[in-house]
Design a protein around this motif. Structure first.
Motif, mmCIF file in Angstrom:
data_model
loop_
_atom_site.group_PDB
_atom_site.id
_atom_site.type_symbol
_atom_site.label_atom_id
_atom_site.label_comp_id
_atom_site.label_asym_id
_atom_site.label_seq_id
_atom_site.Cartn_x
_atom_site.Cartn_y
_atom_site.Cartn_z
ATOM 1 N N ALA A 71 -19.456 -6.238 -5.910
ATOM 2 C CA ALA A 71 -18.418 -5.537 -5.249
ATOM 3 C C ALA A 71 -17.349 -5.563 -6.382
ATOM 4 N N ASP A 72 -16.991 -4.330 -6.912
ATOM 5 C CA ASP A 72 -15.764 -4.230 -7.637
ATOM 6 C C ASP A 72 -14.397 -4.243 -6.919
ATOM 7 N N MET A 73 -13.456 -4.794 -7.673
ATOM 8 C CA MET A 73 -12.307 -5.139 -7.036
ATOM 9 C C MET A 73 -10.876 -4.253 -7.276
ATOM 10 N N ASP A 74 -10.692 -3.740 -8.315
ATOM 11 C CA ASP A 74 -9.745 -3.120 -8.689
ATOM 12 C C ASP A 74 -9.232 -1.731 -8.025
ATOM 13 N N ALA A 75 -8.084 -1.560 -8.310
ATOM 14 C CA ALA A 75 -7.304 -0.314 -7.713
ATOM 15 C C ALA A 75 -6.861 0.627 -8.876
ATOM 16 N N LEU A 76 -6.509 2.010 -8.618
ATOM 17 C CA LEU A 76 -6.104 2.701 -9.681
ATOM 18 C C LEU A 76 -4.476 2.895 -9.668
ATOM 19 N N TRP A 77 -4.085 3.019 -10.805
ATOM 20 C CA TRP A 77 -2.613 3.516 -10.776
ATOM 21 C C TRP A 77 -2.447 4.942 -10.769
ATOM 22 N N GLN A 78 -1.747 5.500 -9.554
ATOM 23 C CA GLN A 78 -1.507 6.952 -9.701
ATOM 24 C C GLN A 78 -0.494 7.351 -8.745
ATOM 25 N N GLU A 79 0.017 8.539 -8.683
ATOM 26 C CA GLU A 79 1.050 9.025 -7.987
ATOM 27 C C GLU A 79 0.587 9.281 -6.657
ATOM 28 N N LYS A 85 2.226 3.870 -8.053
ATOM 29 C CA LYS A 85 1.664 2.830 -7.577
ATOM 30 C C LYS A 85 0.073 2.378 -7.652
ATOM 31 N N ALA A 86 -0.324 1.160 -7.363
ATOM 32 C CA ALA A 86 -1.627 0.783 -7.349
ATOM 33 C C ALA A 86 -2.333 1.365 -6.252
ATOM 34 N N ASN A 87 -3.533 2.067 -5.943
ATOM 35 C CA ASN A 87 -4.063 2.537 -4.829
ATOM 36 C C ASN A 87 -5.629 2.489 -4.920
ATOM 37 N N HIS A 88 -5.895 2.214 -3.580
ATOM 38 C CA HIS A 88 -7.531 2.109 -3.563
ATOM 39 C C HIS A 88 -7.953 3.518 -3.290
ATOM 40 N N SER A 89 -8.007 4.289 -4.125
ATOM 41 C CA SER A 89 -8.857 5.722 -4.048
ATOM 42 C C SER A 89 -10.279 5.907 -4.591
ATOM 43 N N CYS A 90 -10.892 4.615 -4.954
ATOM 44 C CA CYS A 90 -12.244 4.829 -5.249
ATOM 45 C C CYS A 90 -13.096 3.912 -4.406
ATOM 46 N N GLY A 91 -12.691 3.633 -3.254
ATOM 47 C CA GLY A 91 -13.239 2.754 -2.491
ATOM 48 C C GLY A 91 -13.574 1.252 -2.794
ATOM 49 N N HIS A 92 -13.109 0.815 -3.595
ATOM 50 C CA HIS A 92 -13.325 -0.737 -3.920
ATOM 51 C C HIS A 92 -12.902 -1.712 -2.888
ATOM 52 N N ASP A 93 -11.866 -1.174 -2.179
ATOM 53 C CA ASP A 93 -11.504 -1.843 -0.950
ATOM 54 C C ASP A 93 -12.590 -2.121 0.022
ATOM 55 N N ALA A 94 -13.073 -0.762 0.155
ATOM 56 C CA ALA A 94 -14.666 -0.754 1.275
ATOM 57 C C ALA A 94 -15.937 -1.843 0.488
ATOM 58 N N LEU A 345 -13.341 11.246 -4.568
ATOM 59 C CA LEU A 345 -12.979 9.908 -5.203
ATOM 60 C C LEU A 345 -11.873 10.167 -6.219
ATOM 61 N N HIS A 346 -10.983 9.189 -6.193
ATOM 62 C CA HIS A 346 -9.681 9.055 -7.120
ATOM 63 C C HIS A 346 -8.743 10.112 -6.462
ATOM 64 N N HIS A 347 -8.881 10.712 -5.646
ATOM 65 C CA HIS A 347 -7.833 11.431 -5.135
ATOM 66 C C HIS A 347 -6.674 10.660 -4.394
ATOM 67 N N PRO A 348 -5.557 10.935 -4.536
ATOM 68 C CA PRO A 348 -4.472 9.726 -4.154
ATOM 69 C C PRO A 348 -4.474 9.694 -2.560
#
Length: 383
Positions: A71-79, A85-94, A345-348
């Motif tokens: 499982a990947d762990m990191d979030a994206l940095w986006q508006e 802010k850091a934001n889990h918009s790629c599903g890594h939290d899932a 994916l990657h949409h804020p």
């Protein structure tokens, strides 16, 4: 499949979703997962020079296969809503939630744990394409035979309630470069080269690159920064970045060479310094048919034949594939999970059907059960 409850899964997800961390900064996420693995009686490995955590459970005697789930762990940095802010918009939290769900499902399963070794790999820095290579360097998969990942899929690719036994990611690449020159007064354009005009030349030249149209590919400028608050200054410097995509590693190599040729042409034509400041990429997928077959069996068992889709071909990339390329003995595949993911994916403000995580947990647990029973479709050659 154990005593895991939906409430447990949702609680884990809510915690991870509410506490996103950027690549190489997943410090609290690492600690959280480490505690969960230790509570499940896993042998835990952490690192002194990077984030990430590995948990082992089961039989590592060398006489039975070792199966890894990543499982990947990191979030994206986006508006998001006007704030960066850091934001889990790629599903890594899932993805983390699902693999932790499998941990709970198997921790007391002696029928599984005697027959296979299970390694849970929680990998940092997937979004910058570097975490997999770091863990390969750490030996994370040296003793692993079969390697599985899972990724949420947009609704355009896979319907909710369905899953694919393989995601055939394309190769991706990024080239960052700076145009360096002197500023000049707006009334004296002959005293400098306008970095905006040079950048525009490069943008237009990139659009003239044509490869074999039967192989999906693209190249586009995704960052262009030049100029300042004073509009009577001609900017001599600019910073740009190019995003590259190709379905095959060979096509990516050609595409990258053509971008370098464009930059060489601009240097020569304008007589300016154009310096590449960063260049990296992710390899295209190399899916192993045996691992894909096991994943297919598991999806059919959990969701049914009608909800088992063909492998997904996508121009998106994932550094998961560095494991199998760097360590050819690995038999790997990444599962694509339909979950009504919208807008993309990657949409804020990406959303998905969180109940679908239960399907992902069940499929990955079933994969382990199939391996424990030796039902992989082929003889296992242990490494």
């Amino acid at each position: 499949m154990g005593t895991l409850t939906k409430d447990q899964v949702m609680s884990t997800f809510e915690h991870l979703h509410a506490n996103p961390e950027l690549s190489w900064e997943e410090f609290e996420t690492t600690k959280f997962i480490q505690r969960r693995l230790e509570e499940a009686s896993c042998a835990v490995t952490v690192f002194d020079d990077c984030t990430g955590v590995i948990g082992d459970i089961g039989n590592f005697s060398g006489d039975v296969p070792v199966i890894a789930l990543r499982a990947d762990m990191d979030a994206l940095w986006q508006e998001v809503d006007g704030a960066l802010k850091a934001n889990h918009s790629c599903g890594h939290d899932a993805h983390m939630t699902m693999v932790l769900g499998v941990v709970e499902n198997v921790k007391n399963r002696s029928d599984l744990l005697e027959q296979i070794g299970i390694r849970f790999i929680f990998q940092p820095a997937e979004e910058v394409g570097a975490g997999a290579l770091k863990l390969v360097e750490k030996g994370a998969v040296d003793a692993v035979d079969y390697f599985y990942g899972i990724h949420l899929r947009p609704h355009q690719e896979t319907e909710n309630g369905k899953a694919s036994p393989a995601i055939v990611h394309g190769a991706t690449g990024t080239i960052h470069f700076d145009i360096s020159g002197d500023d000049a007064h707006g009334a004296r354009p002959h005293l400098t080269h306008n970095a905006i005009e040079i950048g525009t030349y490069i943008v237009n030249a990139i659009q003239t690159i044509h490869l074999d149209p039967t192989v999906p590919h693209s190249a586009k400028v995704t960052r262009f920064e030049a100029g300042g608050r004073s509009t009577n200054i001609i900017p001599g410097s600019a910073s740009l970045a190019v995003d590259l995509r190709a379905q095959t590693n060979d096509a990516m190599e050609v595409l990258s060479k053509r971008i370098h040729a464009v930059l060489d042409s601009a240097r020569s034509f304008f007589g300016v310094d154009i310096r590449i400041t960063e260049e990296y990429g992710i390899a295209a997928a190399e899916v192993h048919p045996e691992a894909q077959n096991v994943a297919h069996q598991a999806i059919v068992a959990v969701l049914g034949e009608n909800n088992t889709t063909e492998p997904i071909r996508t121009p998106g990339g994932d550094d998961f594939h560095f494991y199998t390329i760097k360590k050819p003995h690995l038999k790997g595949t990444m599962i694509g999970l339909g979950c009504d993911l919208k807008p993309g994916l990657h949409h804020p403000k990406m959303t998905f059907d969180r109940d679908a995580m239960m399907n992902g947990i069940a499929v990955m647990t079933t994969i382990l059960e199939l391996h424990a029973k030796g039902e992989t479709g082929n003889e296992i050659s242990h490494n």
